[in-house]
Write a protein that holds these residues in place. Structure first.
Motif, PDB file in Angstrom:
ATOM      1  N   GLY A 102       0.817  -1.213   0.000  1.00 59.29           N
ATOM      2  CA  GLY A 102       0.000   0.000   0.000  1.00 59.29           C
ATOM      3  C   GLY A 102       0.849   1.262   0.000  1.00 59.29           C
ATOM      4  N   GLU A 103       1.888   1.269   0.823  1.00 60.33           N
ATOM      5  CA  GLU A 103       2.784   2.427   0.876  1.00 60.33           C
ATOM      6  C   GLU A 103       3.533   2.616  -0.446  1.00 60.33           C
ATOM      7  OE1 GLU A 103       3.135   4.767   3.360  1.00 60.33           O
ATOM      8  OE2 GLU A 103       1.378   3.778   4.208  1.00 60.33           O
ATOM      9  N   LEU A 104       3.985   1.518  -1.056  1.00 55.19           N
ATOM     10  CA  LEU A 104       4.653   1.618  -2.359  1.00 55.19           C
ATOM     11  C   LEU A 104       3.693   2.172  -3.410  1.00 55.19           C
ATOM     12  CD1 LEU A 104       6.721  -1.699  -2.399  1.00 55.19           C
ATOM     13  CD2 LEU A 104       7.646   0.634  -2.296  1.00 55.19           C
ATOM     14  N   CYS A 105       2.448   1.728  -3.368  1.00 51.50           N
ATOM     15  CA  CYS A 105       1.444   2.231  -4.319  1.00 51.50           C
ATOM     16  C   CYS A 105       1.232   3.734  -4.134  1.00 51.50           C
ATOM     17  CB  CYS A 105       0.114   1.503  -4.137  1.00 51.50           C
ATOM     18  SG  CYS A 105       0.116  -0.199  -4.724  1.00 51.50           S
ATOM     19  N   LYS A 106       1.198   4.184  -2.886  1.00 55.90           N
ATOM     20  CA  LYS A 106       0.955   5.602  -2.598  1.00 55.90           C
ATOM     21  C   LYS A 106       2.053   6.507  -3.141  1.00 55.90           C
ATOM     22  CE  LYS A 106      -1.633   4.939   1.665  1.00 55.90           C
ATOM     23  NZ  LYS A 106      -1.558   5.082   3.133  1.00 55.90           N
ATOM     24  N   ASP A 111       3.395   3.050 -10.719  1.00 55.35           N
ATOM     25  CA  ASP A 111       2.038   2.945 -11.263  1.00 55.35           C
ATOM     26  C   ASP A 111       1.936   2.090 -12.519  1.00 55.35           C
ATOM     27  OD1 ASP A 111       1.019   4.434  -9.204  1.00 55.35           O
ATOM     28  OD2 ASP A 111       0.806   6.286 -10.361  1.00 55.35           O
ATOM     29  N   ASP A 112       3.002   1.993 -13.281  1.00 50.66           N
ATOM     30  CA  ASP A 112       2.952   1.232 -14.530  1.00 50.66           C
ATOM     31  C   ASP A 112       3.215  -0.258 -14.329  1.00 50.66           C
ATOM     32  OD1 ASP A 112       5.525   1.962 -13.756  1.00 50.66           O
ATOM     33  OD2 ASP A 112       6.302   1.952 -15.807  1.00 50.66           O
ATOM     34  N   LEU A 113       3.350  -0.681 -13.085  1.00 48.79           N
ATOM     35  CA  LEU A 113       3.620  -2.094 -12.791  1.00 48.79           C
ATOM     36  C   LEU A 113       2.404  -2.787 -12.214  1.00 48.79           C
ATOM     37  CD1 LEU A 113       7.135  -1.743 -11.161  1.00 48.79           C
ATOM     38  CD2 LEU A 113       6.603  -2.584 -13.440  1.00 48.79           C
ATOM     39  N   SER A 114       2.443  -4.109 -12.251  1.00 47.93           N
ATOM     40  CA  SER A 114       1.391  -4.931 -11.659  1.00 47.93           C
ATOM     41  C   SER A 114       2.026  -5.828 -10.615  1.00 47.93           C
ATOM     42  CB  SER A 114       0.722  -5.790 -12.732  1.00 47.93           C
ATOM     43  OG  SER A 114       0.179  -4.979 -13.743  1.00 47.93           O
TER      44      SER A 114
END
Length: 178
Positions: A102-106, A111-114
């Motif tokens: 979650g922190e990495l996503c924030k 953003d371009d990774l899955s």
């Protein structure tokens, strides 16, 4: 980052879709370290890579490190070790994994990774059993080596399973088409 089902991430890695094919990064998330492993170019073999220190204040730096690895290894996604219990439900340790993701996503830097979650049960214990005969004396070296090779076990388990399912699906198509 976008959460995908395990099969979707694998298809993205081997087929590429509108983008080029790529490799996967395995993560073993611990309270102090994140062990990393990378797949080979054919997504068949997991190779040990490194260990990142983990603190509450270095998430942005970790995202930068991941961005560098994405570029260096042509990564398309992460296979994140996730502790499930025998009933297939999340264990209490799963919270730290979800928090890190979650922190990495924030940060917005990835953003371009899955990513997908993959069962990590017993990976650290298996690695500890393998390393025990080496009689490593430095506790930090032992811990970081355990985390790195646990990431290898997570990623290799994922790759083996996905490749087996792919072969099985291909065999079914061939038999159905004859």
């Amino acid at each position: 980052m976008k959460l995908l089902k395990a099969e979707q991430l694998f298809r993205k890695a081997i087929e590429g879709g509108s983008k080029k094919k790529g490799r996967l990064l395995g993560l073993d998330v611990g309270s102090k370290y994140v062990g990393l492993a990378v797949s080979d170019k054919k997504n068949r073999i997991a190779l040990p890579l490194s260990v990142l220190g983990r603190t509450k204040t270095n998430i942005s730096l970790m995202a930068d490190d991941f961005k560098t690895l994405v570029s260096k290894y042509s990564l398309v996604g992460f296979v994140v070790g996730y502790p499930f219990n025998l009933q297939g439900q999340a264990c209490p340790n799963a919270l730290q994994v979800k928090l890190l993701v979650g922190e990495l996503c924030k940060t917005g830097k990835l953003d371009d990774l899955s990513y997908t979650y993959w069962d990590e049960n017993f990976t650290s214990k298996c690695v500890e059993a393998l390393l025990h005969p080496l009689k490593l004396h430095d506790p930090v070296e032992t811990k970081t080596m355990t985390d790195k090779f646990a990431a290898v076990c997570i990623l290799q388990g994922y790759l083996d399973n996905m490749n087996r399912e792919l072969r099985s699906a291909d065999n079914s198509k061939e038999q159905g088409g004859t």
